[in-house]
Design an enzyme around this catalytic site. Structure first.
Site, PDB file in Angstrom:
ATOM      1  N   PHE A  15       4.450   3.649  -4.586  1.00  0.00           N
ATOM      2  CA  PHE A  15       4.691   2.239  -4.911  1.00  0.00           C
ATOM      3  C   PHE A  15       3.504   1.423  -4.418  1.00  0.00           C
ATOM      4  O   PHE A  15       3.196   1.403  -3.232  1.00  0.00           O
ATOM      5  CB  PHE A  15       5.976   1.710  -4.270  1.00  0.00           C
ATOM      6  N   ASP A  31      -3.224   2.517   1.178  1.00  0.00           N
ATOM      7  CA  ASP A  31      -2.344   1.360   1.010  1.00  0.00           C
ATOM      8  C   ASP A  31      -1.435   1.279   2.236  1.00  0.00           C
ATOM      9  O   ASP A  31      -0.431   1.984   2.328  1.00  0.00           O
ATOM     10  CB  ASP A  31      -1.537   1.496  -0.281  1.00  0.00           C
ATOM     11  N   LYS A  36       2.298  -7.116   3.916  1.00  0.00           N
ATOM     12  CA  LYS A  36       3.637  -7.434   4.419  1.00  0.00           C
ATOM     13  C   LYS A  36       3.713  -8.059   5.823  1.00  0.00           C
ATOM     14  O   LYS A  36       4.047  -9.217   5.957  1.00  0.00           O
ATOM     15  CB  LYS A  36       4.532  -6.207   4.323  1.00  0.00           C
TER      16      LYS A  36
END
Ligand SMILES: *Cc1c(COP(=O)(O)O)cnc(C)c1O
Length: 431
Positions: A171, A256, A285
């Site tokens: 993802f 990532d 995040k």
């Protein structure tokens, strides 16, 4: 000072208007009333929200009906310091009251200081650089464009490497470039054609990786722990093998760390001890402690110069408020010894979970935790958890994910562990 001359707002009733008056002129609505208004005004991409949340403090949040929850999801690994952290709040509001937005025709001290800080925390080699965005997918999008420049001539017409490798289960976000890297068919299929050249190879399989890498590959994108796939860590040695194979073929290794970075695993980066130096890292995040910000870090002079002036940009990215929020978050994590807390509370939580009847496997590092159940009841566990006052998430039919604030206490963890058996029973009865 003259209000008209400086353009500042005149003192008036406007400044005394509480935000509640802006959102709820009809008096306080119940959660159910809000959700009716939601369904008639908000796009349905998120389904029906589970609750209407109105307030937070530390690891707790409250809904519109006054019910309290222990937040074990942290806005999906975002609220690193919990909710309404006094220091982050004061830094954001004082920066906004000083200078809020300037565009990237200009820079600001907080932007520069944050870039320097991130390069220092990640032990970036000389010549490394930062690009600021507003989200994870935008950081990945920038990395995708970086990859497209690998090997290309200055005008991009020759020498371009056409392939990008990502993993099954990956993802990387929802915008078109990041979506092309994301594996899940249900997310991708409705939006094809996606930017081309992305190949998904089996997760954690070194032989498959080595077979897929050649001189046509521009980059390999890896999450050290796949969060959306149910908190699935790469096997030991995989990152090293990926570094060797990419170096040999001249491909970029792009990590990532949007979900795993900024202390989530008890380290600044999940890959900090992997013994490799990547070519680029994406962060987002947890970086702004709840304020939206993303970053692409490019390691070394050569990678950092792949994107030339004018080849990428953003209006909001790296603005003074977002970068001040991130500076405040990083400072609080350091000065309050938060990484140590993550390691201790994460171990305690994983050990406790492994002992709960019905939990078949516990994965993850620090406070990014996934656990599997002996039945496909995870969505019902989320519902039963909410009813019992706990926010958790189910990335799969039998998997629960926890990504709580990094300041979660052992006591709070204990409350959840004590409540979990009854939550699991309720979920199974509801099936
Ligand atoms: C959440 C996430 C993204 C996307 O971030 P957004 O801020 O939702 O756009 C990208 N990569 C990883 C690993 C993520 O967990």
């Amino acid at each position: 000072m003259n209000a008209v001359k400086t353009g500042s707002h005149a003192a008036s009733t406007l400044e005394k208007t509480p935000v509640g008056d802006l959102v709820d002129g009809k008096g306080h609505s119940s959660g159910a009333e809000w959700l009716t208004r939601y369904s008639t005004s908000l796009m349905g991409v998120f389904g029906t929200p589970q609750r209407v949340l109105v307030r937070g403090a530390g690891c707790l949040v409250w809904d519109a009906d006054g019910k309290e929850y222990l937040d074990l999801l942290g806005g999906i690994a975002v609220n690193a310091l919990g909710h309404a952290h006094p220091f982050v709040t004061s830094v954001i509001s004082s920066q906004l009251a000083t200078l809020g937005h300037v565009s990237n025709f200009f820079t600001s001290p907080t932007q520069i200081a944050l870039a320097e800080k991130l390069l220092a925390l990640t032990h970036a080699p000389p010549g490394s650089k930062v690009f600021f965005a507003n989200s994870g997918t935008e950081a990945v999008e920038a990395a995708f464009k970086l990859a497209r420049r690998n090997g290309a001539s200055p005008d991009g017409t020759t020498g371009k490497r056409t392939k990008i490798i990502a993993l099954e289960g990956a993802f990387h976000g929802r915008t078109m470039g990041a979506l092309a890297l994301t594996a899940k068919e249900a997310y991708r299929a409705p939006f094809e054609p996606l930017p081309g050249g992305v190949v998904h190879i089996p997760f954690g399989d070194v032989a498959a990786l080595e077979a897929a890498i050649d001189e046509t590959v521009a980059a390999v994108f890896l999450e050290p722990i796949q969060g959306e796939a149910g908190v699935r860590p790469l096997p030991p040695g995989y990152l090293k093998a990926a570094r060797e194979a990419t170096t040999k073929a001249g491909a970029l290794l792009i990590l990532d760390e949007v979900q795993t970075g900024i202390g989530r695993t008890g380290k600044w980066l999940a890959t900090e001890d992997a013994g490799i130096v990547p070519d680029a890292i994406t962060l987002a995040k947890g970086l702004g402690g709840g304020f939206p910000i993303g970053a692409l870090l490019t390691f070394g002079e050569q990678t950092s110069s792949l994107l030339a002036a004018g080849q990428h940009g953003t209006t909001f990215g790296g603005n003074p408020v977002a970068t001040a929020a991130a500076l405040a978050t990083l400072h609080a994590i350091e000065s309050q010894r938060v990484l140590e807390n993550v390691a201790v509370v994460g171990d305690y939580l994983r050990t406790g979970l492994a002992a709960v009847d019905g939990v078949t496997e516990v994965r993850g590092e620090g406070l990014l935790i996934g656990f599997d159940l002996d039945a496909e009841v995870a969505p019902a566990v989320v519902t039963a958890g909410l009813d019992a006052g706990f926010i958790v998430n189910s990335p799969g039919p039998r998997t629960i994910r926890l990504a709580p604030p990094l300041v979660l206490t052992k006591d709070q963890t204990g409350t959840f562990l004590a409540a979990l058996p009854a939550i699991l029973r309720t979920a199974k009865d509801a099936q």
